[in-house]
Design a protein around this motif. Sequence first.
Motif, PDB file in Angstrom:
ATOM      1  N   GLY A 199       0.896  -1.391   0.170  1.00 26.13           N
ATOM      2  CA  GLY A 199      -0.161  -0.058  -0.077  1.00 26.13           C
ATOM      3  C   GLY A 199       0.911   1.418  -0.093  1.00 26.13           C
ATOM      4  N   ALA A 200       1.766   1.345   0.837  1.00 26.24           N
ATOM      5  CA  ALA A 200       2.898   2.471   0.805  1.00 26.24           C
ATOM      6  C   ALA A 200       3.434   2.681  -0.508  1.00 26.24           C
ATOM      7  CB  ALA A 200       3.813   2.135   2.121  1.00 26.24           C
ATOM      8  N   ALA A 201       3.811   1.635  -1.134  1.00 24.45           N
ATOM      9  CA  ALA A 201       4.793   1.705  -2.377  1.00 24.45           C
ATOM     10  C   ALA A 201       3.611   2.345  -3.423  1.00 24.45           C
ATOM     11  CB  ALA A 201       4.900   0.255  -2.825  1.00 24.45           C
ATOM     12  N   ALA A 202       2.436   1.801  -3.403  1.00 24.85           N
ATOM     13  CA  ALA A 202       1.239   2.264  -4.517  1.00 24.85           C
ATOM     14  C   ALA A 202       1.019   3.835  -3.940  1.00 24.85           C
ATOM     15  CB  ALA A 202       0.123   1.322  -4.280  1.00 24.85           C
ATOM     16  N   LEU A 203       0.834   4.179  -2.957  1.00 22.58           N
ATOM     17  CA  LEU A 203       0.560   5.565  -2.512  1.00 22.58           C
ATOM     18  C   LEU A 203       1.602   6.455  -2.802  1.00 22.58           C
ATOM     19  CD1 LEU A 203      -1.297   7.411  -1.036  1.00 22.58           C
ATOM     20  CD2 LEU A 203      -0.395   6.823   1.181  1.00 22.58           C
ATOM     21  N   ALA A 204       2.749   5.968  -2.397  1.00 21.25           N
ATOM     22  CA  ALA A 204       3.933   6.894  -2.739  1.00 21.25           C
ATOM     23  C   ALA A 204       4.130   7.080  -4.325  1.00 21.25           C
ATOM     24  CB  ALA A 204       5.216   6.532  -2.045  1.00 21.25           C
ATOM     25  N   THR A 205       4.006   6.193  -4.776  1.00 17.86           N
ATOM     26  CA  THR A 205       3.925   6.190  -6.428  1.00 17.86           C
ATOM     27  C   THR A 205       2.977   7.069  -6.938  1.00 17.86           C
ATOM     28  OG1 THR A 205       5.014   4.060  -6.610  1.00 17.86           O
ATOM     29  CG2 THR A 205       4.032   4.890  -8.609  1.00 17.86           C
ATOM     30  N   ALA A 206       1.808   6.819  -6.364  1.00 17.32           N
ATOM     31  CA  ALA A 206       0.640   7.773  -6.997  1.00 17.32           C
ATOM     32  C   ALA A 206       0.803   9.076  -6.996  1.00 17.32           C
ATOM     33  CB  ALA A 206      -0.717   7.221  -6.319  1.00 17.32           C
ATOM     34  N   LEU A 207       1.451   9.422  -5.454  1.00 18.87           N
ATOM     35  CA  LEU A 207       1.704  10.960  -5.406  1.00 18.87           C
ATOM     36  C   LEU A 207       2.728  11.554  -6.137  1.00 18.87           C
ATOM     37  CD1 LEU A 207       1.407  11.110  -1.421  1.00 18.87           C
ATOM     38  CD2 LEU A 207      -0.578  11.422  -3.079  1.00 18.87           C
ATOM     39  N   GLY A 249      -7.250  -1.468   4.134  1.00 13.41           N
ATOM     40  CA  GLY A 249      -7.214  -0.316   4.477  1.00 13.41           C
ATOM     41  C   GLY A 249      -5.861   0.671   5.096  1.00 13.41           C
ATOM     42  N   ASP A 250      -4.786  -0.092   4.310  1.00 11.24           N
ATOM     43  CA  ASP A 250      -3.624   0.499   4.811  1.00 11.24           C
ATOM     44  C   ASP A 250      -3.378   1.785   4.234  1.00 11.24           C
ATOM     45  OD1 ASP A 250      -2.191  -1.540   6.295  1.00 11.24           O
ATOM     46  OD2 ASP A 250      -1.961  -2.635   4.463  1.00 11.24           O
ATOM     47  N   VAL A 251      -4.039   2.100   2.935  1.00  6.57           N
ATOM     48  CA  VAL A 251      -3.558   3.145   2.177  1.00  6.57           C
ATOM     49  C   VAL A 251      -4.345   4.449   3.004  1.00  6.57           C
ATOM     50  CG1 VAL A 251      -4.110   4.558   0.083  1.00  6.57           C
ATOM     51  CG2 VAL A 251      -3.238   2.259   0.015  1.00  6.57           C
ATOM     52  N   THR A 252      -5.445   4.226   3.471  1.00  8.25           N
ATOM     53  CA  THR A 252      -6.281   5.300   4.237  1.00  8.25           C
ATOM     54  C   THR A 252      -5.455   5.630   5.403  1.00  8.25           C
ATOM     55  OG1 THR A 252      -8.422   4.596   3.275  1.00  8.25           O
ATOM     56  CG2 THR A 252      -8.460   5.737   5.432  1.00  8.25           C
ATOM     57  N   GLY A 253      -4.952   4.711   6.180  1.00  9.31           N
ATOM     58  CA  GLY A 253      -4.221   5.129   7.350  1.00  9.31           C
ATOM     59  C   GLY A 253      -2.886   5.772   6.907  1.00  9.31           C
ATOM     60  N   GLN A 254      -2.180   5.353   5.981  1.00 12.90           N
ATOM     61  CA  GLN A 254      -0.989   5.850   5.460  1.00 12.90           C
ATOM     62  C   GLN A 254      -1.172   7.491   5.028  1.00 12.90           C
ATOM     63  OE1 GLN A 254      -0.275   2.731   3.001  1.00 12.90           O
ATOM     64  NE2 GLN A 254       1.164   1.567   4.317  1.00 12.90           N
ATOM     65  N   TYR A 255      -2.397   7.580   4.290  1.00 11.56           N
ATOM     66  CA  TYR A 255      -2.505   8.879   4.036  1.00 11.56           C
ATOM     67  C   TYR A 255      -2.870   9.871   5.161  1.00 11.56           C
ATOM     68  CZ  TYR A 255      -4.605  12.506   1.252  1.00 11.56           C
ATOM     69  OH  TYR A 255      -5.135  14.147   0.874  1.00 11.56           O
ATOM     70  N   THR A 256      -3.385   9.453   6.191  1.00 12.00           N
ATOM     71  CA  THR A 256      -3.615  10.125   7.258  1.00 12.00           C
ATOM     72  C   THR A 256      -2.362  10.415   8.353  1.00 12.00           C
ATOM     73  OG1 THR A 256      -5.958   9.191   7.273  1.00 12.00           O
ATOM     74  CG2 THR A 256      -5.272  10.407   9.193  1.00 12.00           C
ATOM     75  N   GLY A 257      -1.979   9.389   8.648  1.00 10.84           N
ATOM     76  CA  GLY A 257      -0.811   9.322   9.636  1.00 10.84           C
ATOM     77  C   GLY A 257      -1.117   9.142  11.046  1.00 10.84           C
ATOM     78  N   GLY A 258      -0.087   8.645  11.913  1.00  9.73           N
ATOM     79  CA  GLY A 258      -0.498   8.743  13.300  1.00  9.73           C
ATOM     80  C   GLY A 258      -1.227   7.626  13.580  1.00  9.73           C
ATOM     81  N   LEU A 259      -1.954   7.482  14.845  1.00 12.41           N
ATOM     82  CA  LEU A 259      -2.960   6.393  14.905  1.00 12.41           C
ATOM     83  C   LEU A 259      -4.154   6.458  14.387  1.00 12.41           C
ATOM     84  CD1 LEU A 259      -3.355   3.735  16.757  1.00 12.41           C
ATOM     85  CD2 LEU A 259      -3.825   5.284  18.725  1.00 12.41           C
ATOM     86  N   VAL A 260      -4.638   5.817  13.602  1.00 10.92           N
ATOM     87  CA  VAL A 260      -5.796   6.203  12.823  1.00 10.92           C
ATOM     88  C   VAL A 260      -7.098   5.083  13.047  1.00 10.92           C
ATOM     89  CG1 VAL A 260      -6.597   6.488  10.555  1.00 10.92           C
ATOM     90  CG2 VAL A 260      -4.398   7.173  11.123  1.00 10.92           C
ATOM     91  N   ILE A 261      -8.066   5.688  13.625  1.00 12.55           N
ATOM     92  CA  ILE A 261      -9.460   4.844  13.603  1.00 12.55           C
ATOM     93  C   ILE A 261     -10.130   5.086  12.236  1.00 12.55           C
ATOM     94  CG2 ILE A 261     -11.297   4.023  14.891  1.00 12.55           C
ATOM     95  CD1 ILE A 261     -10.116   5.511  17.363  1.00 12.55           C
ATOM     96  N   ARG A 262     -10.177   3.761  11.637  1.00  8.72           N
ATOM     97  CA  ARG A 262     -11.150   3.753  10.503  1.00  8.72           C
ATOM     98  C   ARG A 262     -12.574   3.530  10.682  1.00  8.72           C
ATOM     99  NH1 ARG A 262      -6.864   0.586   9.346  1.00  8.72           N
ATOM    100  NH2 ARG A 262      -8.452  -1.120   8.830  1.00  8.72           N
TER     101      ARG A 262
END
Length: 305
Positions: free
Chosen positions: A120-128, A159-172
């Motif tokens: 997820g992090a690889a996809a998100l960083a690539t997308a940005l 749900g990783d991407v949503t957490g990674q986009y937000t940062g910190g301790l994230v409740i989805r």
Amino acid sequence: MTATAFAPAHITGFFAAKPDPDPVKAGSVGCGLCLETGVTARVIIGTTGTMGTTNTADTTSKTSTPDITGSGALIRLNGEQIDLPTVEYVVESLLGAGHSQCVVDLAADVPLGYGFGVSGAAALATALAVNADQGQGLTMEQAAAVAHSAEVVNRTGMGDVTGQYTGGLVIRTAAGAPGVGAVKKVPVDAMEVSWVCMGEISTSSVLEDEKTMEKINILGQRALKGMLKRPGVEHFMSLSRDFAFDTGLVSSRAADAIEAVEAAGGLASMAMLGDTVFALGDGSALMEFGQVGSSRIGTTGAHNL
């Protein structure tokens, strides 16, 4: 043209899957924490013939200039060429098949397949990075939604991407991509988290097991309700620990490691989904179980560099 972006590693403590025919609306609810460590994507984009050519025998060398003449991106993880479906999905979605040449160099500080949300992090960083370089007019949130869809479609995460986009301790609190789902970010200090990796778990194999997922979804919803009543990192660790044991996902060795941390007065659980035990603090009790890694909790989400 070159652009670079970073997305943090994300450790899910507990979750409940929420499928939907639309990958942007699909996902999971639950809770996880982001780390200061993660994945950096350096994306190089050029038109045909502008990125150099090499002899066929040299195209897999880390030091050679890649010859990319087809429709797919060349993807490297820590210098080694790799097939990473989530990144391929992002590149094709944002650039189109055969639209341009693309090299994605990924630098990851945590291993792939052990519950750190690396795909997820690889996809998100690539997308940005691709979005920033190409100036397609997408917001960061819209680019992140493409990365979320990449995970859902390839069954590597929910749900990783949503957490990674937000940062910190994230409740989805509601499933879906950034901008579609809903999150609650819990204030938390940048305290240290330690871990030991024991083995890989196939995310797709768990998601495809209906009986296991039925139990996970019941227990994940219960943990979510508990977290919303009393949000905090210590309660997150406790709920995650119970979720790991009650679902039966925890391996015997991981259980031993968790119990060793608890015997030393600490808090630990298992990363979802990976045979990795993570703990608050320096993780000295984990040393007998393997090489210990550590990072502070990252309080900022994915961003361009």
